[in-house]
Design an enzyme around this catalytic site. Structure first.
Site, PDB file in Angstrom:
ATOM      1  N   ASN A 255     -14.451   0.400 -56.371  1.00 42.42           N
ATOM      2  CA  ASN A 255     -13.495  -0.182 -55.435  1.00 42.42           C
ATOM      3  C   ASN A 255     -12.502   0.827 -54.868  1.00 42.42           C
ATOM      4  O   ASN A 255     -11.930   0.602 -53.817  1.00 42.42           O
ATOM      5  CB  ASN A 255     -12.743  -1.343 -56.104  1.00 42.42           C
ATOM      6  CG  ASN A 255     -12.252  -1.010 -57.487  1.00 42.42           C
ATOM      7  OD1 ASN A 255     -13.036  -0.634 -58.366  1.00 42.42           O
ATOM      8  ND2 ASN A 255     -10.964  -1.115 -57.705  1.00 42.42           N
TER       9      ASN A 255
ATOM     10  N   GLN B  85     -17.582  -5.287 -55.076  1.00 42.96           N
ATOM     11  CA  GLN B  85     -17.432  -4.518 -53.829  1.00 42.96           C
ATOM     12  C   GLN B  85     -18.745  -4.389 -53.074  1.00 42.96           C
ATOM     13  O   GLN B  85     -18.745  -4.085 -51.883  1.00 42.96           O
ATOM     14  CB  GLN B  85     -16.901  -3.106 -54.132  1.00 42.96           C
ATOM     15  CG  GLN B  85     -15.461  -3.076 -54.607  1.00 42.96           C
ATOM     16  CD  GLN B  85     -14.467  -3.463 -53.520  1.00 42.96           C
ATOM     17  OE1 GLN B  85     -14.697  -3.262 -52.331  1.00 42.96           O
ATOM     18  NE2 GLN B  85     -13.351  -4.026 -53.929  1.00 42.96           N
TER      19      GLN B  85
ATOM     20  N   HIS C  56     -13.706 -13.641 -51.874  1.00 36.35           N
ATOM     21  CA  HIS C  56     -12.700 -13.101 -50.943  1.00 36.35           C
ATOM     22  C   HIS C  56     -12.924 -11.643 -50.574  1.00 36.35           C
ATOM     23  O   HIS C  56     -12.214 -11.088 -49.744  1.00 36.35           O
ATOM     24  CB  HIS C  56     -11.274 -13.323 -51.490  1.00 36.35           C
ATOM     25  CG  HIS C  56     -10.875 -12.434 -52.622  1.00 36.35           C
ATOM     26  ND1 HIS C  56     -10.089 -11.328 -52.431  1.00 36.35           N
ATOM     27  CD2 HIS C  56     -11.137 -12.487 -53.947  1.00 36.35           C
ATOM     28  CE1 HIS C  56      -9.874 -10.741 -53.605  1.00 36.35           C
ATOM     29  NE2 HIS C  56     -10.499 -11.423 -54.535  1.00 36.35           N
TER      30      HIS C  56
ATOM     31  N   CYS D  81       1.425   2.880 -58.943  1.00 32.47           N
ATOM     32  CA  CYS D  81       2.893   2.749 -58.927  1.00 32.47           C
ATOM     33  C   CYS D  81       3.324   1.340 -58.557  1.00 32.47           C
ATOM     34  O   CYS D  81       4.246   0.794 -59.134  1.00 32.47           O
ATOM     35  CB  CYS D  81       3.500   3.707 -57.916  1.00 32.47           C
ATOM     36  SG  CYS D  81       3.058   5.400 -58.225  1.00 32.47           S
TER      37      CYS D  81
HETATM   38  C1  PLP Z   1     -11.586  -7.314 -56.614  1.00 34.79           C
HETATM   39  C2  PLP Z   1     -12.438  -6.847 -57.710  1.00 34.79           C
HETATM   40  C3  PLP Z   1     -12.571  -7.593 -58.898  1.00 34.79           C
HETATM   41  C4  PLP Z   1     -11.771  -8.844 -59.155  1.00 34.79           C
HETATM   42  O1  PLP Z   1     -12.179  -9.910 -58.359  1.00 34.79           O
HETATM   43  P1  PLP Z   1     -11.214 -11.185 -58.191  1.00 34.79           P
HETATM   44  O2  PLP Z   1     -12.039 -12.175 -57.438  1.00 34.79           O
HETATM   45  O3  PLP Z   1     -10.044 -10.709 -57.389  1.00 34.79           O
HETATM   46  O4  PLP Z   1     -10.856 -11.650 -59.543  1.00 34.79           O
HETATM   47  C5  PLP Z   1     -13.418  -7.119 -59.878  1.00 34.79           C
HETATM   48  N1  PLP Z   1     -14.123  -5.986 -59.703  1.00 34.79           N
HETATM   49  C6  PLP Z   1     -14.035  -5.245 -58.582  1.00 34.79           C
HETATM   50  C7  PLP Z   1     -14.859  -4.016 -58.440  1.00 34.79           C
HETATM   51  C8  PLP Z   1     -13.185  -5.647 -57.549  1.00 34.79           C
HETATM   52  O5  PLP Z   1     -13.094  -4.912 -56.455  1.00 34.79           O
END
Ligand code: PLP
Length: 395
Positions: free
Chosen positions: A152, A180, A202, A326
């Site tokens: 990510n 991702q 999302h 941060c």
């Molecule tokens: C955003 C993300 C999550 C968490 O997903 P949520 O739906 O916000 O709980 C887990 N792993 C990775 C790699 C992410 O980018």
């Protein structure tokens, strides 16, 4: 409302209007509980199954292998905690990487406190694990390998197919956090020998608070949320039908012209990267040059403090994210940037810009112009930069 240039798609994305449209009837006239006997509720069972089929098709999976959850974090927690419990008689060793999302890392720490042993694989300077190191880490008591599909922060794609083959050869379960990657990269759970896969609505223009875990048929995984018999008794709780319908709609839209969309995002990203690397000196591109998410760009600007950069970009209406934590109340640089071997001071000057399909080259031109000016302004205030320039002029 103020106009933004949104370059933080790895954090979250806007829910598409078509997705909202598809969800709306399930809040109002079709609000019934899918477990009910009467038609108002029971017809939503079909809606659930249709959504499951749409999502399964995008992975080459069977609809019965898709389990709805409340998002990526829940899917990750479920995959790890429940397999650990179900397979602990076989062994208590898990292999993961140092660059996982905290939903994996903190779950591993939790399991370590409960007597499981976790090996955290290193990554190279581009953020890829070594398959030899993975092979060497495997023990007779290894029950699970969990390696993220794509990172990510730096966007690097891991050798998933090869990891899947190794796991299969040793009879070890393979989970991937594909939050991702799903909808942004091509995934086939059978070709890649993936046993479990996490995704979240999302992150691909679906709603927040809904996701899924793919669980291959035959994997013994315990139920994680106890209660009713929903999700074939594996995940209790009245189904979030509007969310599930919205997520399935987002999948359908993403798959409809995936090649075109991804090519456009990649082209816009490459344009941004090229300009920044050419026009802003003492800059490093983090992550693998080619094996990376199409929308991801991650830079380290020497002699710059990432948080100040973000605040000044925000004043120009540009939304990005920094390489340090941060904002989350910690001064430690990101564990991912540390794992790829960046020194603290370089990691602190990092900026992640993640693009989506609505971003344009014109926006990238605006971003580069602003970024150039901001980086220069911050460097002009930096005593380290002053020293560096004096020294290089003395040479
Ligand atoms: C955003 C993300 C999550 C968490 O997903 P949520 O739906 O916000 O709980 C887990 N792993 C990775 C790699 C992410 O980018």
């Amino acid at each position: 409302m103020k106009k933004y240039i949104y370059l933080d798609h790895a954090a979250t994305t806007a829910t598409r209007p078509e997705v909202v449209e598809a969800m709306l009837p399930y809040f109002t006239e079709n609000f019934g509980n899918a477990s009910s006997v009467y038609e108002l509720g029971s017809r939503n069972k079909e809606v659930l199954n249709k959504s499951r089929e749409t999502i399964a098709a995008a992975l080459g999976a069977d609809a019965t292998e898709i389990y709805f959850t409340a998002g990526g974090s829940e899917s990750d927690n479920w995959a790890l905690k429940a397999t650990a419990e179900a397979y602990e008689k076989k062994g208590r060793h898990i292999i993961t990487t140092k660059i996982e999302h905290h939903a994996i890392l903190h779950t591993c720490e939790y399991l370590e406190k409960r007597g499981f042993e976790v090996t955290y694989l290193d990554v190279d300077a581009d953020g890829r694990i070594s398959l030899d190191e993975l092979q060497a880490a495997i023990r007779p008591d290894t029950i699970l390998i969990s390696v993220m599909f794509a990172n990510n922060e730096i966007g690097t794609i891991e050798p998933i197919r090869e990891i899947g083959a190794i796991a299969k050869e040793h009879g070890i379960l393979f989970h991937t956090d594909a939050v991702q990657a799903f909808a942004h990269l091509k995934i086939d759970v059978n070709e890649m020998n993936i046993d479990m896969l996490s995704a979240s609505g999302h992150k691909f223009n679906g709603p927040k608070g809904v996701g899924f875990l793919y669980i291959r048929k035959g994997v013994k995984i315990r139920s994680f949320i106890h209660g009713g018999a929903q999700e074939r008794k594996r995940r209790a709780g009245t189904e979030n039908i509007p969310g599930i319908v919205g997520m399935a709609k987002a999948v359908e839209l993403a798959m409809a012209n995936q090649d075109e969309t991804l090519a456009h995002i990649k082209e816009t990203r490459d344009y941004l990267v090229d300009r920044i690397m050419k026009e802003i000196p003492y800059t490093r591109l983090n992550g693998h040059k080619d094996l990376r998410l199409p929308g991801n760009a991650n830079f380290s600007f020497q002699f710059v403090e990432g948080e100040s950069l973000l605040i000044m970009l925000d004043m120009e209406g540009i939304c990005g994210s920094s390489g340090s934590a941060c904002t989350a109340g910690s001064l430690d640089p990101s564990h991912v940037l540390m794992a790829i071997g960046l020194p603290h001071e370089i990691a602190h000057g990092s900026l992640r810009l993640t693009l989506g399909e609505e971003n344009t080259k014109e926006e990238m031109d605006f971003v580069v112009e602003k970024l150039k000016a901001i980086v220069q302004r911050l460097r002009d205030m930096s005593p380290l930069y002053e020293d560096f320039i004096k020294k290089s002029q003395a040479k």
